[in-house]
Design an enzyme around this catalytic site. Structure first.
Site, PDB file in Angstrom:
ATOM      1  N   PHE A  81     -10.794 -45.183  12.060  1.00 36.52           N
ATOM      2  CA  PHE A  81     -10.570 -45.608  13.455  1.00 36.52           C
ATOM      3  C   PHE A  81     -11.534 -44.910  14.432  1.00 36.52           C
ATOM      4  O   PHE A  81     -12.388 -45.549  15.066  1.00 36.52           O
ATOM      5  CB  PHE A  81      -9.101 -45.316  13.789  1.00 36.52           C
ATOM      6  N   ASP A 120     -18.480 -42.075   3.648  1.00 35.17           N
ATOM      7  CA  ASP A 120     -17.043 -42.392   3.665  1.00 35.17           C
ATOM      8  C   ASP A 120     -16.597 -42.770   2.259  1.00 35.17           C
ATOM      9  O   ASP A 120     -17.262 -43.538   1.568  1.00 35.17           O
ATOM     10  CB  ASP A 120     -16.767 -43.536   4.656  1.00 35.17           C
ATOM     11  N   THR A 147     -11.078 -44.783   1.540  1.00 36.83           N
ATOM     12  CA  THR A 147      -9.670 -44.713   1.133  1.00 36.83           C
ATOM     13  C   THR A 147      -8.965 -45.939   1.722  1.00 36.83           C
ATOM     14  O   THR A 147      -9.597 -46.775   2.373  1.00 36.83           O
ATOM     15  CB  THR A 147      -9.000 -43.440   1.698  1.00 36.83           C
ATOM     16  N   ASP A 174     -17.263 -38.993  -1.450  1.00 38.92           N
ATOM     17  CA  ASP A 174     -16.095 -38.155  -1.179  1.00 38.92           C
ATOM     18  C   ASP A 174     -16.569 -36.794  -0.652  1.00 38.92           C
ATOM     19  O   ASP A 174     -17.403 -36.142  -1.307  1.00 38.92           O
ATOM     20  CB  ASP A 174     -15.342 -37.988  -2.508  1.00 38.92           C
ATOM     21  N   ILE A 175     -16.043 -36.338   0.471  1.00 38.44           N
ATOM     22  CA  ILE A 175     -16.477 -35.028   0.986  1.00 38.44           C
ATOM     23  C   ILE A 175     -16.007 -33.878   0.098  1.00 38.44           C
ATOM     24  O   ILE A 175     -16.480 -32.753   0.239  1.00 38.44           O
ATOM     25  CB  ILE A 175     -16.055 -34.780   2.461  1.00 38.44           C
ATOM     26  N   ASP A 206      -4.816 -31.935  18.392  1.00 38.03           N
ATOM     27  CA  ASP A 206      -3.903 -31.092  19.179  1.00 38.03           C
ATOM     28  C   ASP A 206      -2.701 -30.659  18.348  1.00 38.03           C
ATOM     29  O   ASP A 206      -1.992 -29.724  18.716  1.00 38.03           O
ATOM     30  CB  ASP A 206      -3.452 -31.812  20.467  1.00 38.03           C
ATOM     31  N   TYR A 211       0.091 -32.243   7.411  1.00 37.81           N
ATOM     32  CA  TYR A 211      -1.155 -32.753   8.026  1.00 37.81           C
ATOM     33  C   TYR A 211      -1.718 -31.720   8.991  1.00 37.81           C
ATOM     34  O   TYR A 211      -2.881 -31.311   8.876  1.00 37.81           O
ATOM     35  CB  TYR A 211      -0.881 -34.071   8.762  1.00 37.81           C
ATOM     36  N   ASN A 213      -4.999 -40.682  19.904  1.00 36.57           N
ATOM     37  CA  ASN A 213      -5.924 -41.749  20.302  1.00 36.57           C
ATOM     38  C   ASN A 213      -5.283 -43.109  20.133  1.00 36.57           C
ATOM     39  O   ASN A 213      -4.415 -43.291  19.270  1.00 36.57           O
ATOM     40  CB  ASN A 213      -7.161 -41.720  19.400  1.00 36.57           C
ATOM     41  N   LYS A 272      -0.170 -46.537  12.282  1.00 41.28           N
ATOM     42  CA  LYS A 272       0.022 -45.688  13.464  1.00 41.28           C
ATOM     43  C   LYS A 272       0.792 -46.463  14.533  1.00 41.28           C
ATOM     44  O   LYS A 272       0.719 -47.699  14.583  1.00 41.28           O
ATOM     45  CB  LYS A 272      -1.333 -45.207  13.998  1.00 41.28           C
ATOM     46  N   ARG A 292       3.903 -37.762  23.574  1.00 42.61           N
ATOM     47  CA  ARG A 292       2.506 -37.658  23.162  1.00 42.61           C
ATOM     48  C   ARG A 292       1.615 -37.967  24.362  1.00 42.61           C
ATOM     49  O   ARG A 292       1.992 -38.726  25.247  1.00 42.61           O
ATOM     50  CB  ARG A 292       2.187 -38.660  22.028  1.00 42.61           C
TER      51      ARG A 292
END
Ligand SMILES: NC(=O)c1ccc[n+]([C@@H]2O[C@H](COP(=O)([O-])OP(=O)(O)OC[C@H]3O[C@@H](n4cnc5c(N)ncnc54)[C@H](O)[C@@H]3O)[C@@H](O)[C@H]2O)c1
Length: 332
Positions: free
Chosen positions: A11, A33, A36, A59-60, A124, A147, A177, A186, A211
């Site tokens: 996103f 990327d 996933t 994959d990182i 945040d 997370y 966001n 989301k 939020r």
């Protein structure tokens, strides 16, 4: 500038790449990327033909994939790649520890070797919940979900690499966001697309959680500024100061879409659900950033985008997502 962007098919990453290509005509972007469930090449279909844009699936967490991307010789690396859905982190925390912590470590190792600038995209949520006032960048990290804890772990690794090895790195901690291309697990795209499908919207508990809603383009302008002007070793909060309870948010969506409260289905609250996130943003404002989109206009625009782009979200909702949703919410 040559920018290596990880997680660019998600996103925020896709919105960021579009902004960079539009606003910095000299810049080139390599997007690394893994694709996933949350990564969608459709998010960048419109820039695929741009000679300044290229894509590497990888994959990182994989040293070879990361090494190949760094062989492209970036000047800067921006790490958006992450597992990002709090609910999934409660059922499958391991994926979060791997990508969000180990993946960041792999990138940092290459950054250290090659001496390039690094930007960690944080959240945040690393500060935990606050009932009154707002967190500054100096506030302690007190994450409450797997997370948020894995994102906090990554932030601390970045800090340690600055202090220990002297790498050039900044961290951005953004609030929630919303906007185009957000995966419909989301809350905003879930509720909007459910209503477009004639379904109800599953609202956690009594909808009291608060939020701060930041339009994705505003966030990306802030991230771009921190990337280019932020001081190494520093973190920067990014927030819009547009706090809403989930019930207020839900009612605003219902009103725009001409639906009534009968479309709300209350569901059991998320485990460990943080009541309120709020960040203090004077530091990024001192760099020259402020949000431009007010919440009402941003939400109108976002609803319209999902109305106009059923061809984008319908295949997602009928794929992997359908099983995930049915297990979680039944026939809502
Ligand atoms: N969405 C928000 O409201 C929000 C707020 C603050 C911070 N953030 C942070 O911003 C970043 C992007 O969030 P988003 O909402 O765009 O996420 P997203 O879930 O939409 O996208 C994540 C992207 O990362 C890719 N990815 C996942 N694991 C990978 C791996 N191991 N290697 C390479 N790529 C991988 C996915 O394929 C996908 O394209 C995340 O780091 C997140 O923590 C998000």
């Amino acid at each position: 500038m040559r920018l290596l962007v990880t997680g660019g098919c998600g996103f925020i990453g896709s919105n960021f790449i579009r902004l960079v290509l539009e606003e910095h005509s000299e810049d080139e972007v390599l997007n690394l990327d893994k694709l996933t469930y949350a990564g969608n090449p459709e998010n960048l279909r419109d820039v695929e033909g741009d000679p300044r844009y290229s894509f590497q699936q990888g994959d990182i967490c994989d040293a070879d994939d990361v090494g190949k991307a760094f062989a492209w010789n970036p000047d800067m690396v921006i790490n958006f790649a992450a597992e990002t859905h709090v609910d999934r982190s409660i059922t499958s925390p391991e994926d979060f520890v791997k990508t969000d912590v180990l993946g960041t470590y792999r990138l940092l190792e290459q950054v250290r070797e090659m001496g390039v600038r690094f930007m960690q995209i944080s959240t945040d949520e690393v500060y935990g919940s606050i009932s009154e006032g707002s967190f500054s960048e100096e506030s302690p990290l007190q994450p409450n979900s797997p997370y948020a804890a894995s994102k906090a772990g990554a932030d601390l690794l970045v800090r340690s690499y600055v202090r220990t090895y002297g790498i050039d790195a900044v961290i951005a901690r953004s609030s929630n966001n919303y906007g185009p291309y957000q995966y419909p697990e989301k809350v905003i795209p879930l509720f909007v697309t459910n209503l477009l499908e004639g379904r109800r919207v599953p609202l956690y508990g009594e909808g009291r959680n608060i939020r701060d809603w930041l339009y994705v383009r505003d966030n990306c302008r802030g991230l771009d500024l921190v990337l280019r002007s932020g001081q190494s070793g520093e973190a920067y909060n990014v927030g819009a100061g547009q706090e809403k309870t989930n019930l207020e948010l839900t009612r605003a969506i219902l009103e725009i879409m001409g639906k009534g409260e009968e479309s709300i289905q209350n569901v059991p609250d998320r485990l460990g659900h943080d009541l309120r996130y709020s960040v203090e943003t004077s530091k990024i404002k001192a760099l020259g950033w402020s949000p431009r989109m007010d919440f009402e206009s941003g939400l109108q625009r976002t609803v319209q985008w999902y109305r106009d782009h059923a061809a984008w979200w319908e295949p997602i909702k009928s794929g992997e997502f359908r099983r995930y949703y049915a297990e979680k919410y039944g026939d809502i």
